[in-house]
Design a protein around this motif. Sequence first.
Motif, PDB file in Angstrom:
ATOM      1  N   UNK A   1       0.826  -1.215   0.000  1.00  0.00           N
ATOM      2  CA  UNK A   1       0.000   0.000   0.000  1.00  0.00           C
ATOM      3  C   UNK A   1       0.860   1.265   0.000  1.00  0.00           C
ATOM      4  N   UNK A   2       1.874   1.309  -0.844  1.00  0.00           N
ATOM      5  CA  UNK A   2       2.753   2.481  -0.921  1.00  0.00           C
ATOM      6  C   UNK A   2       1.927   3.735  -1.168  1.00  0.00           C
ATOM      7  N   UNK A   3       2.221   4.799  -0.398  1.00  0.00           N
ATOM      8  CA  UNK A   3       1.420   6.021  -0.453  1.00  0.00           C
ATOM      9  C   UNK A   3       1.977   7.062  -1.417  1.00  0.00           C
ATOM     10  N   UNK A   4       3.287   7.281  -1.358  1.00  0.00           N
ATOM     11  CA  UNK A   4       3.845   8.321  -2.219  1.00  0.00           C
ATOM     12  C   UNK A   4       5.359   8.250  -2.248  1.00  0.00           C
ATOM     13  N   UNK A   5       5.917   8.732  -3.353  1.00  0.00           N
ATOM     14  CA  UNK A   5       7.369   8.797  -3.496  1.00  0.00           C
ATOM     15  C   UNK A   5       7.914   9.878  -2.566  1.00  0.00           C
ATOM     16  N   UNK A   6       9.005   9.566  -1.874  1.00  0.00           N
ATOM     17  CA  UNK A   6       9.510  10.498  -0.874  1.00  0.00           C
ATOM     18  C   UNK A   6      10.885  11.056  -1.218  1.00  0.00           C
ATOM     19  N   UNK A   7      11.860  10.205  -1.526  1.00  0.00           N
ATOM     20  CA  UNK A   7      13.228  10.687  -1.709  1.00  0.00           C
ATOM     21  C   UNK A   7      14.027   9.721  -2.569  1.00  0.00           C
ATOM     22  N   UNK A   8      15.215  10.162  -2.923  1.00  0.00           N
ATOM     23  CA  UNK A   8      16.170   9.278  -3.587  1.00  0.00           C
ATOM     24  C   UNK A   8      17.534   9.459  -2.932  1.00  0.00           C
ATOM     25  N   UNK A   9      18.385   8.467  -3.129  1.00  0.00           N
ATOM     26  CA  UNK A   9      19.771   8.543  -2.668  1.00  0.00           C
ATOM     27  C   UNK A   9      20.675   8.350  -3.877  1.00  0.00           C
ATOM     28  N   UNK A  10      21.624   9.258  -4.024  1.00  0.00           N
ATOM     29  CA  UNK A  10      22.511   9.264  -5.176  1.00  0.00           C
ATOM     30  C   UNK A  10      23.946   9.049  -4.715  1.00  0.00           C
ATOM     31  N   UNK A  11      24.658   8.114  -5.356  1.00  0.00           N
ATOM     32  CA  UNK A  11      26.085   7.919  -5.130  1.00  0.00           C
ATOM     33  C   UNK A  11      26.854   8.846  -6.063  1.00  0.00           C
ATOM     34  N   UNK A  12      27.785   9.608  -5.503  1.00  0.00           N
ATOM     35  CA  UNK A  12      28.575  10.556  -6.299  1.00  0.00           C
ATOM     36  C   UNK A  12      30.013  10.538  -5.807  1.00  0.00           C
ATOM     37  N   UNK A  13      30.922  10.960  -6.668  1.00  0.00           N
ATOM     38  CA  UNK A  13      32.343  10.980  -6.304  1.00  0.00           C
ATOM     39  C   UNK A  13      32.654  12.041  -5.262  1.00  0.00           C
ATOM     40  N   UNK A  14      31.889  13.144  -5.245  1.00  0.00           N
ATOM     41  CA  UNK A  14      32.179  14.263  -4.344  1.00  0.00           C
ATOM     42  C   UNK A  14      30.892  14.754  -3.679  1.00  0.00           C
ATOM     43  N   UNK A  15      30.444  14.081  -2.605  1.00  0.00           N
ATOM     44  CA  UNK A  15      29.204  14.518  -1.942  1.00  0.00           C
ATOM     45  C   UNK A  15      29.268  15.934  -1.395  1.00  0.00           C
ATOM     46  N   UNK A  16      30.433  16.353  -0.894  1.00  0.00           N
ATOM     47  CA  UNK A  16      30.544  17.688  -0.325  1.00  0.00           C
ATOM     48  C   UNK A  16      30.378  18.759  -1.392  1.00  0.00           C
ATOM     49  N   UNK A  17      31.058  18.569  -2.532  1.00  0.00           N
ATOM     50  CA  UNK A  17      30.932  19.533  -3.612  1.00  0.00           C
ATOM     51  C   UNK A  17      29.517  19.613  -4.143  1.00  0.00           C
ATOM     52  N   UNK A  18      28.856  18.459  -4.281  1.00  0.00           N
ATOM     53  CA  UNK A  18      27.485  18.462  -4.789  1.00  0.00           C
ATOM     54  C   UNK A  18      26.518  19.023  -3.750  1.00  0.00           C
ATOM     55  N   UNK A  19      26.827  18.846  -2.479  1.00  0.00           N
ATOM     56  CA  UNK A  19      26.002  19.454  -1.425  1.00  0.00           C
ATOM     57  C   UNK A  19      25.998  20.969  -1.556  1.00  0.00           C
ATOM     58  N   UNK A  20      27.149  21.544  -1.901  1.00  0.00           N
ATOM     59  CA  UNK A  20      27.226  22.999  -2.086  1.00  0.00           C
ATOM     60  C   UNK A  20      26.346  23.443  -3.243  1.00  0.00           C
ATOM     61  N   UNK A  21      26.324  22.659  -4.320  1.00  0.00           N
ATOM     62  CA  UNK A  21      25.483  22.997  -5.467  1.00  0.00           C
ATOM     63  C   UNK A  21      24.006  22.983  -5.072  1.00  0.00           C
ATOM     64  N   UNK A  22      23.581  21.919  -4.397  1.00  0.00           N
ATOM     65  CA  UNK A  22      22.172  21.844  -4.015  1.00  0.00           C
ATOM     66  C   UNK A  22      21.833  22.853  -2.914  1.00  0.00           C
ATOM     67  N   UNK A  23      22.818  23.231  -2.110  1.00  0.00           N
ATOM     68  CA  UNK A  23      22.601  24.313  -1.158  1.00  0.00           C
ATOM     69  C   UNK A  23      22.265  25.620  -1.855  1.00  0.00           C
ATOM     70  N   UNK A  24      22.886  25.879  -3.016  1.00  0.00           N
ATOM     71  CA  UNK A  24      22.535  27.062  -3.816  1.00  0.00           C
ATOM     72  C   UNK A  24      21.077  27.019  -4.245  1.00  0.00           C
ATOM     73  N   UNK A  25      20.534  25.810  -4.436  1.00  0.00           N
ATOM     74  CA  UNK A  25      19.151  25.647  -4.880  1.00  0.00           C
ATOM     75  C   UNK A  25      18.172  25.589  -3.711  1.00  0.00           C
TER      76      UNK A  25
END
Length: 357
Positions: free
Chosen positions: A169-193
Amino acid sequence: MRKTGIDKIPGRFMLTLAKPNEDNMLPAVNLKPPFNITRFSHVVLEVNDVGCSRDFYVNVGGLVETEFTDGVSYLRGLSEACHHSLVLAPAGDKPACRRIGYRVFLEEDLDKAKAFFEEKGLPAEWVEVRNQGRTLLVSDPSGARIELCSSMSVHPRKFLAVHEHRGARAQGLDHCQIMVADPLGLSAFYGELGFRTSEYIAAGDTLIANFMYRKGVCLDLALVPGIGPQLHHFAYTVPESSDIFAVCDFASRYGYGDSIERGPGRHGPSGVLFVYLRDPDGHRVEFFNNHYTTIDAELEPIRWDAASLSTNVHWGMPAVSKWFFEASEFAGVPLEHPEKMPNPMTLERYAEGLAKS
């Protein structure tokens, strides 16, 4: 840094509260971003057999099919009114994630997004997508392919049509998890957003995992280190804790008992009950009960000090090795290796240590 009163568990975690940048780790967050992403919206998977995959998500997960056309299945959860949150399309060379999707609030946000990505030198193009309004296809700095749209066609929710309910009885899509070479650098990008951090895992000064959100609960996007970009998993909420165990029963009933990869268990970060399964093509899906809210501006990120990526701090065994290292590639996107591969406490290492003790 203030302790919360949760003691350190040897080899696992110590929970502390940390203000942004207090430990010079978390990037700044733009609380007035250039365009307004509201939530994680949908996943488009390429699969070998659409019918087989559709049956898995309907019979085991409990999703409903909104439409099947031109060999493509459009699925959604019981509480979702928008046309789709999961799209299953025929694979090209091999099963892959074609793209993930986010919603923006207004159509004008799409024009702002296009200008933003172009200014960053990142790909951005208009695409036609069935049952979505105007859609912008972009790539983030890791290369992950992302659809941005502000609208979809709307259909009656099915959460009260109990005679039609199946599986977990899945209700709704919530999140995803992405593997990346540089989580810290990509965190800064998404922080801008405008993505804020609810919780994060760190070993010393190294960011191991960052749990970020837009929609006012604690997660839309998790970033973890590894060969990437790859989709590690996407997750649906279920209405009752018992449905975490029901999905395992339904997996067994329909011949997918060996697809249960991790859990049931209770995460350390977020504290939710969970179970992870692999679909017929190896794509990983999580089913879990719901998060806490994070909408208030004064809430601080929670730091988890860890020597590994295991998040089973409360109870349960560590995950098997493949949970940490196997994921779905983005179709046609080159992979990048991190400078240092993670070395988590896996079930195999844990069992080896027990055997030697």
